[in-house]
Scaffold this active site. Structure first.
Site, PDB file in Angstrom:
ATOM      1  NE  ARG A 150      29.565  38.231  28.753  1.00 12.90           N
ATOM      2  CZ  ARG A 150      29.219  39.122  29.660  1.00 12.90           C
ATOM      3  NH1 ARG A 150      29.014  40.374  29.314  1.00 12.90           N
ATOM      4  NH2 ARG A 150      29.065  38.767  30.916  1.00 12.90           N
ATOM      5  CE  LYS A 160      29.526  42.772  52.959  1.00  9.92           C
ATOM      6  NZ  LYS A 160      28.551  43.839  52.819  1.00  9.92           N
ATOM      7  N   GLY A 197      30.933  35.037  38.943  1.00 14.08           N
ATOM      8  CA  GLY A 197      31.649  36.232  39.377  1.00 14.08           C
ATOM      9  C   GLY A 197      33.148  36.087  39.491  1.00 14.08           C
ATOM     10  N   GLY A 256      25.423  36.572  37.106  1.00 15.48           N
ATOM     11  CA  GLY A 256      24.133  36.550  37.816  1.00 15.48           C
ATOM     12  C   GLY A 256      23.334  35.294  37.501  1.00 15.48           C
TER      13      GLY A 256
HETATM   14  P1  AMP Z   1      32.158  37.843  46.069  1.00 16.87           P
HETATM   15  O1  AMP Z   1      31.748  38.858  45.036  1.00 16.87           O
HETATM   16  O2  AMP Z   1      31.267  37.779  47.245  1.00 16.87           O
HETATM   17  O3  AMP Z   1      32.463  36.499  45.456  1.00 16.87           O
HETATM   18  O4  AMP Z   1      33.526  38.393  46.674  1.00 16.87           O
HETATM   19  C1  AMP Z   1      34.695  38.512  45.925  1.00 16.87           C
HETATM   20  C2  AMP Z   1      35.617  39.422  46.677  1.00 16.87           C
HETATM   21  O5  AMP Z   1      35.923  38.858  47.931  1.00 16.87           O
HETATM   22  C3  AMP Z   1      36.930  39.650  45.978  1.00 16.87           C
HETATM   23  O6  AMP Z   1      36.991  40.987  45.544  1.00 16.87           O
HETATM   24  C4  AMP Z   1      37.962  39.349  47.041  1.00 16.87           C
HETATM   25  O7  AMP Z   1      38.986  40.307  47.101  1.00 16.87           O
HETATM   26  C5  AMP Z   1      37.150  39.390  48.312  1.00 16.87           C
HETATM   27  N1  AMP Z   1      37.780  38.610  49.402  1.00 16.87           N
HETATM   28  C6  AMP Z   1      38.232  37.354  49.343  1.00 16.87           C
HETATM   29  N2  AMP Z   1      38.806  36.999  50.507  1.00 16.87           N
HETATM   30  C7  AMP Z   1      38.736  38.069  51.324  1.00 16.87           C
HETATM   31  C8  AMP Z   1      39.168  38.337  52.648  1.00 16.87           C
HETATM   32  N3  AMP Z   1      39.786  37.401  53.365  1.00 16.87           N
HETATM   33  N4  AMP Z   1      38.922  39.554  53.168  1.00 16.87           N
HETATM   34  C9  AMP Z   1      38.292  40.499  52.435  1.00 16.87           C
HETATM   35  N5  AMP Z   1      37.851  40.303  51.166  1.00 16.87           N
HETATM   36  C10 AMP Z   1      38.072  39.111  50.612  1.00 16.87           C
END
Ligand code: AMP
Length: 395
Positions: free
Chosen positions: A35, A197, A353, A376
């Site tokens: 940064r 999610k 992220g 963010g």
């Molecule tokens: P996000 O912050 O929503 O972008 O989620 C990122 C996280 O999703 C990471 O820590 C990954 O380990 C998790 N992730 C990716 N694929 C899967 C999966 N098939 N099952 C569970 N977690 C997952």
């Protein structure tokens, strides 16, 4: 969009909001200077013009005055990177800070103490913003990481510089990269969404459907779509209350002529662990007792084909549990496919992220067109929100 490149800073004092919220190690040394490095082009431009810089930032989330979060710890790293000995003042408003700023001569840099030692900063307090505004002639915002916050130093302060405010080069590049995807992306435009999610990505999907031709969905969120379509997903991650929503997203994508690509096969495991038993299954035929933790080889090949045909690529979210080596293969393959397409002339933006963490971990950062510096802020931009820090400069 006015940037520091449009202003001659000779004999001018630039008050720059930078994002120096860097990690420190146990000895208070900067553990990752990315940064600070990202802010250098703006600072150098102003110094090269014959101007001077007052730098202001937050560091961490201090409850008030807290030595652990003092910006003085950054000084040795800043000095080495800048090649100039910067001065430090242990306050950011008031007589002491004003005196230090008034003593600066052209070519010099002053670093202020942590803005968040004052609760007024995050409250967006006008009086505090006005006190800060006394420290420079021109306000420059170069802090994309906090551009989604309406804080005193990121947004409110701009009111006190109605005719002398501009974007720093980093913030300008972030804005341009988003526009290159969302407003004038060369077709075909492909977005890759992964991560855990669906619920955390709905607003993004809603906002990007008009701008894209292909939507690749991977990661944990894919299984909600597969289940909604009647597939068996075993013990994979699922949001049962989002099944209807997943179907309506598929429907809306169809109406807008966006082709959705879901995983065809999956690397499954019998436990959420590095040393679990693994196997490959079609994504819609995962038996109970198994959970999908990465995309399979057919999916990797199919996603790579779509990416190879794309001229603009947006990547947000890993397609597997990349933190564990056993389930990182899909995310690495995807990253390499994007790197390959970029080499052939596609524009690729990685942001928001964990996909940024993934490209860094797999040493792919310099093979992408642009890797965003703000989590963010990037997510909110993709959701179509106007960032207060950006709006304050444009208004
Ligand atoms: P996000 O912050 O929503 O972008 O989620 C990122 C996280 O999703 C990471 O820590 C990954 O380990 C998790 N992730 C990716 N694929 C899967 C999966 N098939 N099952 C569970 N977690 C997952």
């Amino acid at each position: 969009m006015i940037t520091v490149n449009d202003i001659n800073f000779k004999n001018q004092c630039a008050l720059i909001r930078v994002d120096f919220n860097v990690p420190l190690d146990g000895q208070f040394k900067v553990a990752d200077a990315t940064r600070i490095e990202a802010a250098l082009p703006t600072i150098q431009k102003i110094l090269n013009d014959g101007g001077r810089c007052v730098l202001m930032s937050h560091l961490g989330r201090p409850p008030g005055n807290d030595n652990n979060c003092s910006l003085k710890h950054l000084l040795p790293t800043l000095n080495v990177l800048l090649g100039v000995e910067a001065a430090f003042v242990p306050s950011c408003v008031g007589d002491e800070a004003e005196f230090a700023a008034s003593k600066l001569t052209n070519g010099q840099v002053l670093l202020l103490e942590n803005l968040r030692f004052h609760p007024e900063e995050t409250h967006g307090d006008k009086g505090f913003a006005q006190k800060l505004s006394k420290l420079g002639d021109v306000y420059v915002n170069d802090a994309f990481g906090t551009a989604h916050r309406a804080h005193a130093s990121t947004a409110i302060i701009a009111n006190y510089f109605p005719n002398s405010k501009c974007f720093g080069l980093l913030l300008a590049k972030e804005i341009e990269s988003i526009a290159k995807v969302m407003e004038h992306g060369k077709k075909p435009v492909t977005a890759i969404l992964g991560g855990a999610k669906v619920s955390s990505k709905i607003t993004i999907i809603d906002n990007i459907l008009d701008a894209i031709d292909h939507l690749i969905i991977g990661g944990g969120m894919a299984y909600t779509f597969i289940k909604a379509q009647g597939g068996s997903i075993g013990d994979s991650l699922v949001e049962n209350d989002k099944l209807d929503l997943a179907l309506s997203i598929l429907e809306r994508a169809k109406e807008k002529h966006v082709t959705i690509h879901l995983p065809i096969d999956t690397l499954v495991a019998d436990a959420f662990s590095e040393d679990a038993q693994t196997a490959f299954f079609p994504t819609n035929e995962i038996p109970n007792g198994w959970m999908g933790l990465d995309i399979g080889p057919k999916t990797r090949a199919h996603f790579a084909e779509v990416i190879a045909l794309s001229k603009t690529i947006l990547w947000n979210g890993p397609v597997g549990v990349f933190e564990m080596e056993a389930f990182a293969g899909g995310t690495i393959a995807l990253g390499r496919a994007i790197a390959e397409a970029t080499k052939k002339g596609a524009f690729s933006l990685v942001g928001g992220g964990d996909s940024v963490a993934a490209v860094k971990q797999f040493n792919l950062s310099d093979q992408m067109s642009y890797v965003s510096t703000g989590g963010g802020a990037m997510l909110e931009s993709l959701e179509g929100k106007v960032l207060p820090g950006v709006a304050a400069i444009l208004s």
